[in-house]
Enzyme design. Structure first.
Site, PDB file in Angstrom:
ATOM      1  N   GLU A  91     -25.424 -31.704  -2.604  1.00  0.00           N
ATOM      2  CA  GLU A  91     -24.180 -32.492  -2.638  1.00  0.00           C
ATOM      3  C   GLU A  91     -24.370 -33.809  -3.408  1.00  0.00           C
ATOM      4  O   GLU A  91     -23.549 -34.713  -3.297  1.00  0.00           O
ATOM      5  CB  GLU A  91     -23.676 -32.779  -1.212  1.00  0.00           C
ATOM      6  CG  GLU A  91     -22.997 -31.564  -0.587  1.00  0.00           C
ATOM      7  CD  GLU A  91     -22.361 -31.847   0.758  1.00  0.00           C
ATOM      8  OE1 GLU A  91     -21.458 -31.087   1.143  1.00  0.00           O
ATOM      9  OE2 GLU A  91     -22.757 -32.806   1.447  1.00  0.00           O
ATOM     10  N   GLY A 123     -18.108 -30.495  15.923  1.00  0.00           N
ATOM     11  CA  GLY A 123     -18.499 -31.500  14.929  1.00  0.00           C
ATOM     12  C   GLY A 123     -19.861 -31.230  14.320  1.00  0.00           C
ATOM     13  O   GLY A 123     -20.553 -30.273  14.695  1.00  0.00           O
ATOM     14  N   ASN A 180     -27.856 -19.891   2.500  1.00  0.00           N
ATOM     15  CA  ASN A 180     -27.105 -19.030   3.424  1.00  0.00           C
ATOM     16  C   ASN A 180     -26.729 -17.776   2.644  1.00  0.00           C
ATOM     17  O   ASN A 180     -27.144 -17.585   1.497  1.00  0.00           O
ATOM     18  CB  ASN A 180     -25.918 -19.772   4.050  1.00  0.00           C
ATOM     19  CG  ASN A 180     -24.800 -20.058   3.056  1.00  0.00           C
ATOM     20  OD1 ASN A 180     -24.825 -19.617   1.906  1.00  0.00           O
ATOM     21  ND2 ASN A 180     -23.807 -20.796   3.495  1.00  0.00           N
ATOM     22  N   GLY A 218     -26.039 -16.777   9.737  1.00  0.00           N
ATOM     23  CA  GLY A 218     -25.097 -17.137  10.795  1.00  0.00           C
ATOM     24  C   GLY A 218     -25.542 -16.627  12.145  1.00  0.00           C
ATOM     25  O   GLY A 218     -26.727 -16.787  12.509  1.00  0.00           O
ATOM     26  N   THR A 277     -30.355 -17.758   5.754  1.00  0.00           N
ATOM     27  CA  THR A 277     -29.732 -17.899   7.073  1.00  0.00           C
ATOM     28  C   THR A 277     -28.511 -16.980   7.118  1.00  0.00           C
ATOM     29  O   THR A 277     -27.750 -16.885   6.151  1.00  0.00           O
ATOM     30  CB  THR A 277     -29.342 -19.359   7.386  1.00  0.00           C
ATOM     31  OG1 THR A 277     -28.375 -19.801   6.455  1.00  0.00           O
ATOM     32  CG2 THR A 277     -30.548 -20.273   7.358  1.00  0.00           C
ATOM     33  N   ALA A 288     -26.877 -36.403   5.427  1.00  0.00           N
ATOM     34  CA  ALA A 288     -26.901 -37.214   6.649  1.00  0.00           C
ATOM     35  C   ALA A 288     -27.128 -36.333   7.882  1.00  0.00           C
ATOM     36  O   ALA A 288     -27.906 -36.688   8.782  1.00  0.00           O
ATOM     37  CB  ALA A 288     -25.586 -37.981   6.781  1.00  0.00           C
ATOM     38  N   ASP A 336     -27.309 -27.277   8.529  1.00  0.00           N
ATOM     39  CA  ASP A 336     -27.984 -28.582   8.429  1.00  0.00           C
ATOM     40  C   ASP A 336     -28.978 -28.764   9.575  1.00  0.00           C
ATOM     41  O   ASP A 336     -30.095 -29.261   9.373  1.00  0.00           O
ATOM     42  CB  ASP A 336     -26.947 -29.721   8.453  1.00  0.00           C
ATOM     43  CG  ASP A 336     -26.010 -29.635   7.268  1.00  0.00           C
ATOM     44  OD1 ASP A 336     -26.432 -29.114   6.225  1.00  0.00           O
ATOM     45  OD2 ASP A 336     -24.856 -30.081   7.398  1.00  0.00           O
TER      46      ASP A 336
END
Ligand code: ATP
Ligand code: RIB
Length: 307
Positions: A147, A294, A191, A229, A227, A49, A259
């Site tokens: 997921e 969030g 990652n 960070g 990736t 999502a 994401d």
């Protein structure tokens, strides 16, 4: 004045829908420990999502294929996707399982730990993917994560490959993947932890990132982006290897950074940019997201990005 034609890419995101239960604390607990945290937030999330919303806010025409439970969390999520102008025609309902939930702890540096109770996400099946065949055939890019059942990801990848579509895989959470899947994937976005799982190489510096990218690429994928960070991303585009640094920002919460990166990269590639240009765009989008709390609430809009 002549208005330039901008191709609005069509992206199909196949993946999870969760509700995130988030607690901020000074630090993350160690096993067996209870600590007192700070504020509690309940936010919409789920890697699928989040990536669908990132792609939509950044300019794509998005179809999201997912599965929810017949409950309040699922119905709320559905309303959110509609408000983001995402095509929800292929969001299925499993009336026997609850919608996905993620328990998230965030420390004072913005780093997180996540446990997901997958619920209905684990019922998204190859038969569901078949119902959306026409959308997959029309799309520029298919974007997936892990997921949902691996069998479903493998099925959708094989279908997209048959239709000649670009397949982008964010292999999160880390899982072991067979080479058949990897050979049909155009770009993979692990990652640091996922890259180690795939390559057997611990990524601690540029040299090890280079070796890990090479090892992953040897499994049959031309384009690999690890990736890293706040350091940015290490990219292999065909035979070019390059480290693209992240933007320096005041980090509040990194939840969903990967994401936003995946959604943004998919949009940029689908617009016809090179992988290196797409990573620059994705770094810029993810750097904005980490300055906000969030997952979905932090996702930037296209007008916020100056790349
Ligand atoms: P998460 O699981 O927290 O969503 P991830 O582990 O999948 O993220 P990361 O490698 O941590 O992915 O981050 C993805 C991208 O987000 C990075 O490549 C970078 O562009 C951006 N990013 C992450 N953290 C920061 C930061 N502190 N400052 C700037 N950019 C960041
Ligand atoms: O990548 C962040 C996401 O991982 C959260 O929104 C959570 O739901 C988990 O899926």
């Amino acid at each position: 004045m002549e208005i330039p034609y901008i191709h609005k890419p069509k992206i199909v995101v196949i993946g999870s829908c969760n509700t995130d239960m988030v607690v901020k604390a000074n630090r993350l607990p160690v096993p067996g420990e209870t600590i007192l945290g700070g504020s509690f937030y309940m936010n919409p999330g789920g890697k699928g999502a989040n990536q669908a919303i990132a792609a939509a806010r950044l300019g794509a025409d998005v179809t999201f294929i997912s599965k929810i439970g017949y409950d309040l969390f699922g119905l709320q999520a559905l309303e959110i996707y509609k408000s983001e102008r995402i095509n929800t025609e292929f969001i299925f309902t499993d009336s026997k399982k609850p919608s996905g939930v993620a328990l998230i702890s965030v420390d004072s540096f913005g780093e997180n730990c996540i446990i997901v109770a997958s619920g209905a996400n684990q019922s998204l099946s190859p038969e569901d993917i078949d119902k959306a065949k026409d959308k997959i055939r029309e799309a520029d890019t298919i974007l997936m994560q892990l997921e949902i059942p691996l069998e479903t990801v493998e099925y959708a990848t094989a279908l997209a490959y048959e239709y000649g579509k670009r397949v982008i895989l964010n292999p999160a959470p880390a899982s072991s993947l067979n080479n058949e899947l990897l050979k049909k994937t155009n770009v993979i976005l692990p990652n640091r932890i996922e890259a180690e799982m795939m390559s057997g190489i611990k990524v601690t510096n540029l040299k090890s990132a280079h070796r890990a990218v090479q090892a992953i690429s040897c499994k049959g994928i031309e384009n690999v982006v690890i990736t890293l960070g706040k350091e940015g991303a290490f990219v292999k585009e065909k035979d070019k290897y390059i480290m693209i640094p992240a933007k320096e920002v005041d980090t509040i919460d990194t939840t969903g950074a990967g994401d936003v990166f995946s959604g943004a990269l998919s949009v940029s590639l689908s617009e016809g940019r090179s992988l290196i240009e797409a990573v620059e765009f994705a770094n810029a989008a993810a750097a904005i997201a980490v300055t906000r709390i969030g997952a979905q609430s932090a996702i930037p809009y296209r007008t916020e990005i100056n790349v």
